[in-house]
Design an enzyme around this catalytic site. Sequence first.
Site: not given
Length: 291
Positions: A161, A44, A133
Amino acid sequence: MFKGYIAAVVSPFKDNVLDKDGYSKYISWLVDSGINGIVVSGTTGESSALSRNEKINLINTSIETVNKRIPVIVGVGASNTQDVIRQLDDINQIDGIDAIMVVTPFYVKPNQKGIIEHYRMISEVSKFPIVIYNNPGRACVDIAPDTIVTIAKFNKIIALKEASPDLSRFTYLRKALGTNFSLLSGNDDTAPGAFAMGADGAISVSANIIPNLCSDMYKSFESADLKSFSEIRNKVFNIHKLMFKEPSPAPLKYALSLKGFITDEVRMPIMTLSDDTKRMIHDELLGLKLI
């Protein structure tokens, strides 16, 4: 242990230069709104479009602005292990980071043994705790649940995550890894289901624009107030979809620009939003009384 809603924050630009003033105001607002942490320089945050100096500036500005009120997690990733280790040469010199988040090597499609060795080597050189992740949609490779259990045994590995659509993994991993290992959803639209399956929270895009609602939803779940939880879940569903209506983080940056924090400027090949998507986001935020 990480839990609750952690915002995967944007990297704001103004005329192609980092907008540090706007960034500080935006981060301060997130902290005051009840967010449980931030991830800097992740997907992001357009990490692949940032220079080395820009990343360091963002990390230092984040640490200074947050001032130890919530955790600061730094995104790290590359298609090969040595590049990640080179990034850590810089990051290990910075004080005030609470963890690094390391995405699976992308593009090259390593096998499970290669993924295990990747995280083992990083765990040996990182100064900070590590969040795995797993994002098969972007990395084009999936970390198998049993591989995650193996990696979790390495020094400094403390959390995951998980952006796989398979929510049953959270229950499997909760049973396998116990309650001291943080399991975090990487998908806003399925995060409520992930909580029920064993997740401790979410690393979220939507939490950047609806931090209060996300925080309240998680608190409702924790306190078993299912009526409130369901009401908020339904209320924010459209935001989750709109934040990915076009390539992220363009929708989020536009939403934040409507709040007056930053511009909606992105870096190529991400492009600013179409007028139709802008209208939908504007109308949704207006309906939620957020602008």
